[in-house]
Structure formats: structure tokens, C-alpha cells
Design a protein around this motif. Structure first.
Motif, PDB file in Angstrom:
ATOM      1  N   GLY A  74       0.844  -1.186   0.000  1.00  0.00           N
ATOM      2  CA  GLY A  74       0.000   0.000   0.000  1.00  0.00           C
ATOM      3  C   GLY A  74       0.880   1.236   0.000  1.00  0.00           C
ATOM      4  N   LEU A  75       0.861   1.979  -1.081  1.00  0.00           N
ATOM      5  CA  LEU A  75       1.767   3.122  -1.256  1.00  0.00           C
ATOM      6  C   LEU A  75       0.984   4.424  -1.325  1.00  0.00           C
ATOM      7  CD1 LEU A  75       4.566   4.365  -1.886  1.00  0.00           C
ATOM      8  CD2 LEU A  75       4.150   3.811  -4.303  1.00  0.00           C
ATOM      9  N   SER A  76       1.280   5.336  -0.409  1.00  0.00           N
ATOM     10  CA  SER A  76       0.659   6.660  -0.437  1.00  0.00           C
ATOM     11  C   SER A  76       1.562   7.685  -1.108  1.00  0.00           C
ATOM     12  CB  SER A  76       0.364   7.121   0.988  1.00  0.00           C
ATOM     13  OG  SER A  76       1.572   7.375   1.690  1.00  0.00           O
ATOM     14  N   VAL A 115      -3.819   4.313  -3.512  1.00  0.00           N
ATOM     15  CA  VAL A 115      -5.228   4.656  -3.363  1.00  0.00           C
ATOM     16  C   VAL A 115      -5.399   6.170  -3.457  1.00  0.00           C
ATOM     17  CG1 VAL A 115      -7.256   4.564  -1.868  1.00  0.00           C
ATOM     18  CG2 VAL A 115      -5.654   2.635  -1.927  1.00  0.00           C
ATOM     19  N   ASP A 116      -6.226   6.599  -4.383  1.00  0.00           N
ATOM     20  CA  ASP A 116      -6.578   8.016  -4.521  1.00  0.00           C
ATOM     21  C   ASP A 116      -7.956   8.211  -3.906  1.00  0.00           C
ATOM     22  OD1 ASP A 116      -7.154  10.607  -5.225  1.00  0.00           O
ATOM     23  OD2 ASP A 116      -7.223  10.240  -7.391  1.00  0.00           O
ATOM     24  N   HIS A 117      -7.981   8.812  -2.700  1.00  0.00           N
ATOM     25  CA  HIS A 117      -9.244   9.031  -2.005  1.00  0.00           C
ATOM     26  C   HIS A 117     -10.036  10.201  -2.578  1.00  0.00           C
ATOM     27  CE1 HIS A 117      -6.632   7.031   0.987  1.00  0.00           C
ATOM     28  NE2 HIS A 117      -7.739   6.438   1.382  1.00  0.00           N
ATOM     29  N   GLY A 118      -9.373  11.061  -3.345  1.00  0.00           N
ATOM     30  CA  GLY A 118     -10.054  12.227  -3.899  1.00  0.00           C
ATOM     31  C   GLY A 118     -10.477  13.248  -2.858  1.00  0.00           C
ATOM     32  N   LEU A 119      -9.823  13.265  -1.696  1.00  0.00           N
ATOM     33  CA  LEU A 119     -10.228  14.158  -0.609  1.00  0.00           C
ATOM     34  C   LEU A 119      -9.508  15.495  -0.636  1.00  0.00           C
ATOM     35  CD1 LEU A 119     -10.386  11.598   2.347  1.00  0.00           C
ATOM     36  CD2 LEU A 119     -12.282  12.539   1.006  1.00  0.00           C
ATOM     37  N   SER A 163      -5.191  15.329  -5.759  1.00  0.00           N
ATOM     38  CA  SER A 163      -4.906  13.979  -5.276  1.00  0.00           C
ATOM     39  C   SER A 163      -4.567  13.027  -6.419  1.00  0.00           C
ATOM     40  CB  SER A 163      -6.090  13.432  -4.475  1.00  0.00           C
ATOM     41  OG  SER A 163      -7.236  13.284  -5.311  1.00  0.00           O
ATOM     42  N   ASP A 164      -5.139  13.280  -7.604  1.00  0.00           N
ATOM     43  CA  ASP A 164      -4.835  12.414  -8.748  1.00  0.00           C
ATOM     44  C   ASP A 164      -3.369  12.558  -9.156  1.00  0.00           C
ATOM     45  OD1 ASP A 164      -5.313  15.046  -9.511  1.00  0.00           O
ATOM     46  OD2 ASP A 164      -6.146  14.502 -11.455  1.00  0.00           O
ATOM     47  N   ARG A 165      -2.851  13.777  -9.078  1.00  0.00           N
ATOM     48  CA  ARG A 165      -1.432  13.988  -9.414  1.00  0.00           C
ATOM     49  C   ARG A 165      -0.524  13.305  -8.395  1.00  0.00           C
ATOM     50  NH1 ARG A 165       1.957  17.020  -7.160  1.00  0.00           N
ATOM     51  NH2 ARG A 165       0.352  18.242  -6.081  1.00  0.00           N
ATOM     52  N   VAL A 166      -0.882  13.424  -7.118  1.00  0.00           N
ATOM     53  CA  VAL A 166      -0.098  12.775  -6.066  1.00  0.00           C
ATOM     54  C   VAL A 166      -0.067  11.264  -6.295  1.00  0.00           C
ATOM     55  CG1 VAL A 166      -0.001  12.260  -3.592  1.00  0.00           C
ATOM     56  CG2 VAL A 166      -0.524  14.582  -4.366  1.00  0.00           C
ATOM     57  N   ALA A 167      -1.218  10.699  -6.640  1.00  0.00           N
ATOM     58  CA  ALA A 167      -1.288   9.253  -6.881  1.00  0.00           C
ATOM     59  C   ALA A 167      -0.432   8.855  -8.080  1.00  0.00           C
ATOM     60  CB  ALA A 167      -2.738   8.834  -7.093  1.00  0.00           C
ATOM     61  N   ARG A 168      -0.492   9.652  -9.143  1.00  0.00           N
ATOM     62  CA  ARG A 168       0.323   9.345 -10.331  1.00  0.00           C
ATOM     63  C   ARG A 168       1.810   9.423  -9.995  1.00  0.00           C
ATOM     64  NH1 ARG A 168      -3.432  12.717 -12.965  1.00  0.00           N
ATOM     65  NH2 ARG A 168      -1.888  14.406 -13.021  1.00  0.00           N
ATOM     66  N   ASP A 169       2.195  10.429  -9.209  1.00  0.00           N
ATOM     67  CA  ASP A 169       3.604  10.573  -8.845  1.00  0.00           C
ATOM     68  C   ASP A 169       4.073   9.391  -7.992  1.00  0.00           C
ATOM     69  OD1 ASP A 169       3.687  12.948 -10.210  1.00  0.00           O
ATOM     70  OD2 ASP A 169       3.616  14.229  -8.417  1.00  0.00           O
ATOM     71  N   ALA A 170       3.217   8.965  -7.069  1.00  0.00           N
ATOM     72  CA  ALA A 170       3.583   7.820  -6.232  1.00  0.00           C
ATOM     73  C   ALA A 170       3.751   6.570  -7.083  1.00  0.00           C
ATOM     74  CB  ALA A 170       2.516   7.596  -5.161  1.00  0.00           C
ATOM     75  N   ALA A 171       2.838   6.369  -8.034  1.00  0.00           N
ATOM     76  CA  ALA A 171       2.949   5.208  -8.922  1.00  0.00           C
ATOM     77  C   ALA A 171       4.229   5.292  -9.745  1.00  0.00           C
ATOM     78  CB  ALA A 171       1.728   5.124  -9.824  1.00  0.00           C
ATOM     79  N   GLY A 172       4.567   6.501 -10.195  1.00  0.00           N
ATOM     80  CA  GLY A 172       5.800   6.681 -10.950  1.00  0.00           C
ATOM     81  C   GLY A 172       7.033   6.377 -10.117  1.00  0.00           C
ATOM     82  N   ALA A 173       7.012   6.785  -8.842  1.00  0.00           N
ATOM     83  CA  ALA A 173       8.139   6.483  -7.946  1.00  0.00           C
ATOM     84  C   ALA A 173       8.288   4.983  -7.772  1.00  0.00           C
ATOM     85  CB  ALA A 173       7.935   7.168  -6.603  1.00  0.00           C
ATOM     86  N   ALA A 174       7.161   4.283  -7.669  1.00  0.00           N
ATOM     87  CA  ALA A 174       7.206   2.831  -7.522  1.00  0.00           C
ATOM     88  C   ALA A 174       7.818   2.182  -8.763  1.00  0.00           C
ATOM     89  CB  ALA A 174       5.797   2.293  -7.265  1.00  0.00           C
ATOM     90  N   ARG A 175       7.391   2.641  -9.919  1.00  0.00           N
ATOM     91  CA  ARG A 175       7.938   2.066 -11.154  1.00  0.00           C
ATOM     92  C   ARG A 175       9.430   2.350 -11.255  1.00  0.00           C
ATOM     93  NH1 ARG A 175       2.851   4.444 -13.204  1.00  0.00           N
ATOM     94  NH2 ARG A 175       1.329   2.733 -13.299  1.00  0.00           N
ATOM     95  N   GLY A 176       9.861   3.498 -10.725  1.00  0.00           N
ATOM     96  CA  GLY A 176      11.281   3.803 -10.707  1.00  0.00           C
ATOM     97  C   GLY A 176      12.083   2.846  -9.835  1.00  0.00           C
ATOM     98  N   ALA A 206     -11.795   2.829   5.804  1.00  0.00           N
ATOM     99  CA  ALA A 206     -12.639   1.734   5.317  1.00  0.00           C
ATOM    100  C   ALA A 206     -12.589   1.636   3.798  1.00  0.00           C
ATOM    101  CB  ALA A 206     -14.075   1.934   5.795  1.00  0.00           C
ATOM    102  N   ALA A 207     -12.650   2.785   3.125  1.00  0.00           N
ATOM    103  CA  ALA A 207     -12.596   2.785   1.659  1.00  0.00           C
ATOM    104  C   ALA A 207     -11.243   2.290   1.166  1.00  0.00           C
ATOM    105  CB  ALA A 207     -12.874   4.193   1.137  1.00  0.00           C
ATOM    106  N   ARG A 208     -10.182   2.676   1.860  1.00  0.00           N
ATOM    107  CA  ARG A 208      -8.830   2.267   1.457  1.00  0.00           C
ATOM    108  C   ARG A 208      -8.652   0.761   1.590  1.00  0.00           C
ATOM    109  NH1 ARG A 208      -6.601   5.683   4.206  1.00  0.00           N
ATOM    110  NH2 ARG A 208      -6.084   4.615   6.141  1.00  0.00           N
ATOM    111  N   TYR A 209      -9.047   0.205   2.725  1.00  0.00           N
ATOM    112  CA  TYR A 209      -8.882  -1.238   2.926  1.00  0.00           C
ATOM    113  C   TYR A 209      -9.729  -2.029   1.935  1.00  0.00           C
ATOM    114  CZ  TYR A 209      -5.943  -1.279   7.099  1.00  0.00           C
ATOM    115  OH  TYR A 209      -4.884  -1.174   7.973  1.00  0.00           O
ATOM    116  N   ALA A 210     -10.933  -1.545   1.657  1.00  0.00           N
ATOM    117  CA  ALA A 210     -11.793  -2.247   0.700  1.00  0.00           C
ATOM    118  C   ALA A 210     -11.159  -2.253  -0.687  1.00  0.00           C
ATOM    119  CB  ALA A 210     -13.174  -1.595   0.655  1.00  0.00           C
ATOM    120  N   ALA A 211     -10.583  -1.119  -1.084  1.00  0.00           N
ATOM    121  CA  ALA A 211      -9.954  -1.026  -2.405  1.00  0.00           C
ATOM    122  C   ALA A 211      -8.721  -1.924  -2.490  1.00  0.00           C
ATOM    123  CB  ALA A 211      -9.574   0.423  -2.697  1.00  0.00           C
TER     124      ALA A 211
END
Length: 346
Positions: free
Chosen positions: A45-47, A71-75, A79-92, A117-122
């Protein structure tokens, strides 16, 4: 079992594994050795924060295949950019990555609980049978125990988070948060600072930034480690009590025989009652529920039933239709009934 690359060399082009970076990796390695059943493929689980980024790096070095689930909670705006950056860091780091967009429904539980709850479900829906490593640290464990103490939650809360509770693994429960930051710096990894982590509107933030530092100052340090140690000790005791409770026979038809319950200690009795209530329509019995139902056994004087919550369609062993779920003592047995009439007594 492969243990990943040699610890004297990096898992990807960059600094060697040593110092704080090796501390994090060693924690992941120890976790894997302690739980061989988790296999060679895991999710993380990567934030994008330091804790989860350090965990992702260490997992990439220790496991054959790693998928980062972001997980992008959209809160928050962006948040979508943060999620994309985190995914990019993981791929790196050489691992696969997926972004999971979720909708958080407050449902009266508060923003923190609803987001969790939403995060664990996802994460559960996306893991595809693999275990999921979560980046909870020793600091998170200390906060959990301190919250339980303040709320009078008992051993079930004070035992804190489990290192392994399938499918969830927490390899970093012995690592401090400042250690994961130091690891990221040593590995040349840039992490995201979640503004929610400094927002005093959240209870955990005030615990982390105000209460724990004050306790550390007053008590001369070591408070976080002491709270985490307390969780481990209570977990051992609580597991033994749960084992004793699980061995108590439950009568057929969903009723409990009072003569079986009467010899039990209070600690074991409340666990038997909790298991019974959860199995028959009361998913989250409170301290008040358990104390009142236990009194039907230990302090019986002909009192009426105990309302333990709302009820849907009748469960096996529960009489009635829809309405309020009530525990009663009838003819030497504890039974659950659905009461459609105002008032819980009988």
C-alpha cells in the motif's frame, strides 16, 4: 527462498543499502523469514509518503514480484497527481504500480474512519490473492495504543496492530517514522508530505505532534517504544484468552447454556459473548452491551432483556422478523430475539 539482491549492493541504480536504509530493509527481511507463508509475490500500500515509499523500496529488494497499490481518495485538490507521482516512484524502483480511485462515504463514522474503510476495501479488491504490506511504524502503533487507553477500549484495542493478520502485513512496526525518512534520504527518494498529517483537526495528528512529545519530555523518553511493547504483551495475553473462549461449547440453535457460562472467568465470558453476538447480528458489541449481557449470567435476578442493536432479517437461532435485537435469559439459556415492540424487558 530468494532474499533479493546482496545487501551490500543496491536493488536499483543508486546508493548502497546501509545505515537507516538497511534498517528498513532488515525489518522487511525479518518479516518475510517469520512468515514464509506469504510467498514471493506481494502488494504494498503506497501513499507516496516516506513510510510507504521506504517500505516499497525494501520490498522491491526482498521479494521476487511487488505491485504497489496507490489509493486516490479524492479528498484533496490534486490527489490524482499525487497518486500518479507515487505510482511513478514505484515504477522507478522496478515494481508494478496501480492507482485505485475510491469514493469515500462518511456514513456518520467521521472522515478518518470512512477513508480507512474505503482504502482497505480497495486494497482487498485489488490484491488478487496476494498479501498486502502496509507501512505502519512504531509511532503509528504507539498512537493506536494511546488512543485505546484514552477511550477505555480494553485489551482488544490496546493490543494494537498485528504484524501479520492475513492478508495484511506490517513489517515496520519496530521502525520509527524518522527512520523511514532517513532511509528515503539515503536512497535518494523524494516523498510526499500529506497536509492531513499536520492538520490538528485530526485526533491522531494532535497525539503525534502534541501529546506524545509532551509524554516523552515528562517521562524522559522511550514512551513510544514502551507503548508499542505494551501492545505486544497485551496481544499475547489476549490471544490466550481468545483461545480459552473459543474452546467453550455453544449450544445448537444459537442459544448459550447458562450452566456452561457460569464457571467462566469474566475475561473469558465476555469473549464468548462477543463471539456469540457478532455471529448473530451485532457486528460491533460495545462494552455496555457485553457488561449488561454478562449480568444475565453473573448477576441474574429476573431482569429483562438487553437491547444490543438493530436487526435485519432473522439470523439462524434468532426469533422474530425485523426490529431491535435483544438478548434475554429464558429457561436457563441466553437467547437472541428480535423485538418489534418498544422496550427491551420481558
Amino acid at each position: 527462498m530468494s532474499a533479493g539482491p546482496d545487501p551490500t549492493g543496491p536493488a536499483w541504480p543508486g546508493p548502497a543499502w546501509s545505515g537507516p536504509a538497511w534498517t528498513v530493509r532488515a525489518a522487511v527481511r525479518a518479516f518475510r523469514r517469520a512468515h514464509p507463508e506469504i510467498g514471493d509475490e506481494v502488494c504494498v500500500g503506497l501513499s507516496g509518503g516516506a513510510d510507504s515509499l521506504a517500505l516499497t523500496a525494501a520490498a522491491a529488494a526482498e521479494f521476487a514480484a511487488v505491485t504497489a497499490l496507490v489509493v486516490d481518495h479524492g479528498l484533496q485538490p490534486g490527489s490524482d497527481r499525487v497518486a500518479r507521482d507515487a505510482a511513478g516512484a514505484a515504477r522507478g524502483l522496478g515494481v508494478r504500480a496501480r492507482v485505485l480511485v475510491v469514493v469515500v462515504d462518511p456514513d456518520g463514522s467521521g472522515p478518518e474512519a470512512a477513508a480507512r474503510a474505503a482504502r482497505y476495501a480497495a486494497l482487498d479488491a485489488a490484491r488478487d490473492g496476494r498479501p498486502v504490506l502496509l507501512a505502519h511504524t512504531l509511532d503509528d502503533q504507539a498512537e493506536t495504543v494511546l488512543l485505546g487507553l484514552g477511550r477505555g477500549s480494553g485489551a482488544r484495542s490496546l493490543r494494537g496492530m498485528a504484524g501479520w493478520d492475513a492478508p495484511w502485513g506490517r513489517p515496520l512496526l519496530g521502525v520509527r517514522t524518522d527512520g523511514t525518512r532517513a532511509a528515503c534520504r539515503a536512497l535518494g527518494l523524494d516523498w510526499w508530505e500529506d497536509p492531513h498529517n499536520v492538520d490538528p483537526a485530526f485526533t491522531r495528528v494532535r497525539l503525534r505532534r502534541e501529546v506524545l512529545p509532551l509524554l516523552e519530555e515528562v517521562l524522559g523518553g522511550g514512551v513510544a517504544e514502551g507503548l508499542a511493547r505494551t501492545a505486544g504483551l497485551l496481544r499475547t495475553d489476549d490471544d490466550e484468552l481468545d483461545r480459552l473462549a473459543a474452546a467453550v461449547p455453544v449450544a445448537t440453535g444459537g442459544a448459550l447454556d447458562v450452566s456452561t457460562l457460569e464457571p467462566l472467568t469474566q475475561a473469558v465470558l465476555t469473549r464468548v459473548l462477543r463471539r456469540w453476538l457478532r455471529a448473530h447480528g451485532c457486528p460491533s458489541p460495545t462494552y455496555a452491551h457485553l457488561t449488561a449481557v454478562a449480568a444475565l449470567v453473573t448477576r441474574w435476578h429476573g431482569q429483562g432483556g438487553v437491547a444490543v442493536g438493530g436487526a435485519g432479517p432473522a439470523e439462524p437461532g434468532v426469533s422474530g422478523g425485523r426490529g431491535r435485537l435483544v438478548a434475554r435469559r429464558r429457561h436457563g439459556k441466553l437467547v437472541l430475539e428480535i423485538d418489534r415492540v418498544s422496550g427491551a424487558g420481558s
